[in-house]
Scaffold this motif. Structure first.
Motif, PDB file in Angstrom:
ATOM      1  N   VAL A  42       0.851  -1.184   0.000  1.00 31.34           N
ATOM      2  CA  VAL A  42       0.000   0.000   0.000  1.00 31.34           C
ATOM      3  C   VAL A  42       0.888   1.235   0.000  1.00 31.34           C
ATOM      4  O   VAL A  42       1.846   1.318   0.780  1.00 31.34           O
ATOM      5  CB  VAL A  42      -0.938   0.022   1.227  1.00 31.34           C
ATOM      6  N   ALA A  43       0.583   2.188  -0.886  1.00 29.01           N
ATOM      7  CA  ALA A  43       1.333   3.442  -0.983  1.00 29.01           C
ATOM      8  C   ALA A  43       0.427   4.608  -0.606  1.00 29.01           C
ATOM      9  O   ALA A  43      -0.802   4.501  -0.640  1.00 29.01           O
ATOM     10  CB  ALA A  43       1.887   3.628  -2.386  1.00 29.01           C
ATOM     11  N   PHE A  44       1.056   5.718  -0.261  1.00 26.46           N
ATOM     12  CA  PHE A  44       0.323   6.941   0.110  1.00 26.46           C
ATOM     13  C   PHE A  44       0.729   8.050  -0.833  1.00 26.46           C
ATOM     14  O   PHE A  44       1.913   8.213  -1.172  1.00 26.46           O
ATOM     15  CB  PHE A  44       0.644   7.341   1.553  1.00 26.46           C
ATOM     16  N   SER A  45      -0.263   8.832  -1.265  1.00 26.00           N
ATOM     17  CA  SER A  45       0.003   9.977  -2.135  1.00 26.00           C
ATOM     18  C   SER A  45      -0.807  11.171  -1.654  1.00 26.00           C
ATOM     19  O   SER A  45      -2.025  11.056  -1.478  1.00 26.00           O
ATOM     20  CB  SER A  45      -0.364   9.653  -3.579  1.00 26.00           C
ATOM     21  N   PRO A  46      -0.164  12.320  -1.405  1.00 33.44           N
ATOM     22  CA  PRO A  46      -0.928  13.515  -1.033  1.00 33.44           C
ATOM     23  C   PRO A  46      -1.759  14.007  -2.212  1.00 33.44           C
ATOM     24  O   PRO A  46      -1.345  13.887  -3.373  1.00 33.44           O
ATOM     25  CB  PRO A  46       0.160  14.529  -0.656  1.00 33.44           C
ATOM     26  N   VAL A  47      -2.923  14.548  -1.943  1.00 40.37           N
ATOM     27  CA  VAL A  47      -3.828  15.006  -2.993  1.00 40.37           C
ATOM     28  C   VAL A  47      -4.346  16.396  -2.657  1.00 40.37           C
ATOM     29  O   VAL A  47      -4.253  16.861  -1.522  1.00 40.37           O
ATOM     30  CB  VAL A  47      -5.018  14.033  -3.176  1.00 40.37           C
ATOM     31  N   THR A  48      -4.898  17.015  -3.678  1.00 38.68           N
ATOM     32  CA  THR A  48      -5.557  18.315  -3.534  1.00 38.68           C
ATOM     33  C   THR A  48      -7.007  18.172  -3.952  1.00 38.68           C
ATOM     34  O   THR A  48      -7.288  17.667  -5.044  1.00 38.68           O
ATOM     35  CB  THR A  48      -4.872  19.383  -4.400  1.00 38.68           C
ATOM     36  N   ILE A  49      -7.913  18.588  -3.097  1.00 42.47           N
ATOM     37  CA  ILE A  49      -9.344  18.509  -3.412  1.00 42.47           C
ATOM     38  C   ILE A  49      -9.714  19.659  -4.342  1.00 42.47           C
ATOM     39  O   ILE A  49      -9.446  20.818  -4.053  1.00 42.47           O
ATOM     40  CB  ILE A  49     -10.191  18.568  -2.131  1.00 42.47           C
ATOM     41  N   VAL A  50     -10.325  19.315  -5.474  1.00 46.58           N
ATOM     42  CA  VAL A  50     -10.739  20.336  -6.429  1.00 46.58           C
ATOM     43  C   VAL A  50     -12.247  20.539  -6.443  1.00 46.58           C
ATOM     44  O   VAL A  50     -12.734  21.598  -6.839  1.00 46.58           O
ATOM     45  CB  VAL A  50     -10.240  19.999  -7.847  1.00 46.58           C
ATOM     46  N   GLU A  51     -13.006  19.521  -6.017  1.00 44.43           N
ATOM     47  CA  GLU A  51     -14.463  19.671  -5.993  1.00 44.43           C
ATOM     48  C   GLU A  51     -15.076  18.564  -5.141  1.00 44.43           C
ATOM     49  O   GLU A  51     -14.623  17.420  -5.173  1.00 44.43           O
ATOM     50  CB  GLU A  51     -15.040  19.602  -7.416  1.00 44.43           C
ATOM     51  N   GLU A  52     -16.097  18.927  -4.385  1.00 45.07           N
ATOM     52  CA  GLU A  52     -16.846  17.955  -3.600  1.00 45.07           C
ATOM     53  C   GLU A  52     -18.220  17.763  -4.237  1.00 45.07           C
ATOM     54  O   GLU A  52     -18.910  18.733  -4.529  1.00 45.07           O
ATOM     55  CB  GLU A  52     -17.002  18.435  -2.155  1.00 45.07           C
ATOM     56  N   THR A  53     -18.598  16.513  -4.453  1.00 38.83           N
ATOM     57  CA  THR A  53     -19.884  16.182  -5.053  1.00 38.83           C
ATOM     58  C   THR A  53     -20.572  15.129  -4.212  1.00 38.83           C
ATOM     59  O   THR A  53     -19.933  14.473  -3.376  1.00 38.83           O
ATOM     60  CB  THR A  53     -19.682  15.656  -6.488  1.00 38.83           C
ATOM     61  N   PRO A  54     -21.883  14.905  -4.406  1.00 42.65           N
ATOM     62  CA  PRO A  54     -22.569  13.835  -3.673  1.00 42.65           C
ATOM     63  C   PRO A  54     -21.995  12.454  -3.962  1.00 42.65           C
ATOM     64  O   PRO A  54     -22.107  11.544  -3.142  1.00 42.65           O
ATOM     65  CB  PRO A  54     -24.018  13.953  -4.161  1.00 42.65           C
ATOM     66  N   GLN A  55     -21.361  12.263  -5.133  1.00 43.15           N
ATOM     67  CA  GLN A  55     -20.805  10.968  -5.498  1.00 43.15           C
ATOM     68  C   GLN A  55     -19.426  10.725  -4.888  1.00 43.15           C
ATOM     69  O   GLN A  55     -18.953   9.591  -4.848  1.00 43.15           O
ATOM     70  CB  GLN A  55     -20.693  10.835  -7.024  1.00 43.15           C
ATOM     71  N   GLY A  56     -18.768  11.780  -4.437  1.00 49.03           N
ATOM     72  CA  GLY A  56     -17.429  11.645  -3.889  1.00 49.03           C
ATOM     73  C   GLY A  56     -16.657  12.945  -4.031  1.00 49.03           C
ATOM     74  O   GLY A  56     -17.236  14.014  -4.254  1.00 49.03           O
ATOM     75  N   VAL A  57     -15.329  12.842  -3.936  1.00 52.72           N
ATOM     76  CA  VAL A  57     -14.459  14.011  -3.976  1.00 52.72           C
ATOM     77  C   VAL A  57     -13.524  13.884  -5.171  1.00 52.72           C
ATOM     78  O   VAL A  57     -12.863  12.842  -5.354  1.00 52.72           O
ATOM     79  CB  VAL A  57     -13.636  14.121  -2.679  1.00 52.72           C
ATOM     80  N   TRP A  58     -13.477  14.932  -5.984  1.00 51.24           N
ATOM     81  CA  TRP A  58     -12.517  14.983  -7.092  1.00 51.24           C
ATOM     82  C   TRP A  58     -11.198  15.520  -6.568  1.00 51.24           C
ATOM     83  O   TRP A  58     -11.168  16.582  -5.951  1.00 51.24           O
ATOM     84  CB  TRP A  58     -13.046  15.853  -8.219  1.00 51.24           C
ATOM     85  N   VAL A  59     -10.118  14.758  -6.806  1.00 54.45           N
ATOM     86  CA  VAL A  59      -8.807  15.140  -6.273  1.00 54.45           C
ATOM     87  C   VAL A  59      -7.773  15.096  -7.396  1.00 54.45           C
ATOM     88  O   VAL A  59      -7.941  14.403  -8.400  1.00 54.45           O
ATOM     89  CB  VAL A  59      -8.367  14.211  -5.123  1.00 54.45           C
ATOM     90  N   THR A  60      -6.706  15.852  -7.219  1.00 57.06           N
ATOM     91  CA  THR A  60      -5.561  15.810  -8.106  1.00 57.06           C
ATOM     92  C   THR A  60      -4.333  15.407  -7.295  1.00 57.06           C
ATOM     93  O   THR A  60      -4.325  15.540  -6.069  1.00 57.06           O
ATOM     94  CB  THR A  60      -5.316  17.179  -8.760  1.00 57.06           C
ATOM     95  N   GLY A  61      -3.319  14.953  -7.989  1.00 55.94           N
ATOM     96  CA  GLY A  61      -2.108  14.516  -7.312  1.00 55.94           C
ATOM     97  C   GLY A  61      -1.796  13.058  -7.526  1.00 55.94           C
ATOM     98  O   GLY A  61      -0.696  12.587  -7.272  1.00 55.94           O
ATOM     99  N   LEU A  62      -2.804  12.298  -8.015  1.00 59.93           N
ATOM    100  CA  LEU A  62      -2.597  10.888  -8.353  1.00 59.93           C
ATOM    101  C   LEU A  62      -2.288  10.786  -9.840  1.00 59.93           C
ATOM    102  O   LEU A  62      -2.728  11.613 -10.637  1.00 59.93           O
ATOM    103  CB  LEU A  62      -3.859  10.080  -8.013  1.00 59.93           C
ATOM    104  N   HIS A  63      -1.554   9.758 -10.227  1.00 60.21           N
ATOM    105  CA  HIS A  63      -1.139   9.620 -11.621  1.00 60.21           C
ATOM    106  C   HIS A  63      -1.575   8.265 -12.150  1.00 60.21           C
ATOM    107  O   HIS A  63      -1.225   7.224 -11.579  1.00 60.21           O
ATOM    108  CB  HIS A  63       0.367   9.768 -11.745  1.00 60.21           C
ATOM    109  N   GLY A  64      -2.369   8.277 -13.210  1.00 55.18           N
ATOM    110  CA  GLY A  64      -2.844   7.051 -13.799  1.00 55.18           C
ATOM    111  C   GLY A  64      -3.959   6.427 -12.981  1.00 55.18           C
ATOM    112  O   GLY A  64      -4.357   6.948 -11.947  1.00 55.18           O
ATOM    113  N   PRO A  65      -4.486   5.304 -13.414  1.00 52.37           N
ATOM    114  CA  PRO A  65      -5.534   4.636 -12.651  1.00 52.37           C
ATOM    115  C   PRO A  65      -4.992   4.081 -11.350  1.00 52.37           C
ATOM    116  O   PRO A  65      -3.853   3.629 -11.276  1.00 52.37           O
ATOM    117  CB  PRO A  65      -5.995   3.520 -13.593  1.00 52.37           C
ATOM    118  N   ILE A  66      -5.818   4.100 -10.301  1.00 49.90           N
ATOM    119  CA  ILE A  66      -5.416   3.563  -9.003  1.00 49.90           C
ATOM    120  C   ILE A  66      -6.456   2.545  -8.555  1.00 49.90           C
ATOM    121  O   ILE A  66      -7.578   2.526  -9.027  1.00 49.90           O
ATOM    122  CB  ILE A  66      -5.273   4.665  -7.947  1.00 49.90           C
TER     123      ILE A  66
END
Length: 332
Positions: A308-332
């Protein structure tokens, strides 16, 4: 005396059971412990993982702000006098040039009449000077002196007209006469207020942008604002400060929105959303956000080797379906 057969049988059974427990305690009692020690380790707890694809998504900068009037002006008297009329009701919409307070005329009209009479007299004298000069009975110096007096009389008329017009304290622009300071009978000296005017069309939505987002904002860019009532406003960025607030390290932002009906008030809380381009993002559940030992907000995800790895992220938008974040690369 011989022992009976049944007693002998009981004694033998007891002896056999006792011998069994003695032998078990000496040789077989350690077997369960050994088995416990050598038993295979139970499998690691299973976890559920979900593949989250990377998506190109528009980025929005969200700022907490409030509505504000585009201009707020305290309308003041330019001359001295007693307020004789208050024709505009406090809180009403006015047009540019509407009278907010009217002072008593007093002797201003008489001064204007006197200035006009003096001007007409100077006109007649100058006309006579020109005619006599043409016949040789007046010198050119006398003609010029008469013209100077005529110009002074004309200036006196203009001055008296301005003094008379200043009894009407007018709205400098279209807006709302928000507050009255002078009622009928109030004596105003030059510079004292009649009331306060605010301009609500266009209406401003103002806020403070962090330094990490200020560079992404451009004057003229479209923006949206949502009021607490749920009403949505659309406008464009009018101003972004170039100098940060020394205390908060934020930059002042102004968004101009149309308000032709003047029905949106100043001072309402609003959430401003401004488009800042697009880029890769992931939609993750809110429950997946964690903090690392350094206090950074991020996401843990599975990698090769059952790690298991950890990656810091930045929240760009909160929606009822979840949180859109940046900082991850490729599919996870």
């Amino acid at each position: 005396m011989r022992m009976k057969a049944q007693y002998l049988f009981v004694i033998i059974v007891v002896a056999v059971v006792a011998l069994y427990f003695i032998i078990r305690s000496l040789f077989g009692g350690a077997e369960p412990k050994a088995e416990a020690k050598t038993a295979p380790v139970s499998a690691l707890p299973s976890v559920q993982a979900k593949l989250i694809p990377e998506t190109i998504r528009p980025y929005d900068i969200v700022v907490r702000g409030r509505t504000e009037s585009a201009r707020t002006v305290i309308v003041r008297s330019e001359t001295a006098g007693v307020v004789a009329q208050a024709p505009t009701r406090e809180g009403s919409a006015v047009k540019a040039g509407d009278v907010l307070c009217r002072l008593a005329v007093d002797a201003r009209q008489a001064s204007l009449d006197q200035a006009k009479a003096s001007f007409r007299s100077m006109q007649l004298q100058q006309q006579a000077n020109v005619e006599l000069a043409a016949k040789g009975y007046r010198s050119q110096t006398q003609v010029l002196d008469g013209q100077s007096k005529l110009d002074a009389a004309q200036a006196g008329v203009r001055q008296a007209e301005i003094a008379l017009a200043q009894v009407n304290i007018r709205a400098p622009f279209a807006g709302v006469f928000d507050h009255r300071d002078a009622e009928i009978g109030t004596y105003l000296s030059p510079g004292q207020p009649c009331g306060t005017m605010i301009e609500l069309n266009p209406l401003l939505v103002v806020g403070d942008v962090p330094e990490t987002s200020a560079a992404k904002l451009k004057v003229g860019a479209p923006a949206k604002a949502k009021l607490l009532s749920g009403q949505m406003l659309s406008g464009r960025i009018r101003y972004v400060a170039q100098d940060a607030d020394p205390q908060t390290r934020t930059y002042h932002l102004e968004v101009a929105v149309p308000n032709p009906k003047l029905d949106i008030r100043s001072g309402l809380s609003a959430e401003v959303s401004i488009g800042a381009g697009s880029g890769p993002a992931h939609l993750v559940p809110v429950s997946s956000l964690v903090l690392d030992s350094a206090g950074r907000q991020g996401v843990r995800y599975a990698v090769d080797g059952d790690r298991v790895a950890f990656s810091p992220v930045t929240i760009v938008e909160e929606t009822p379906q979840g949180v859109w974040v940046t900082g991850l690369h490729g599919p996870i």
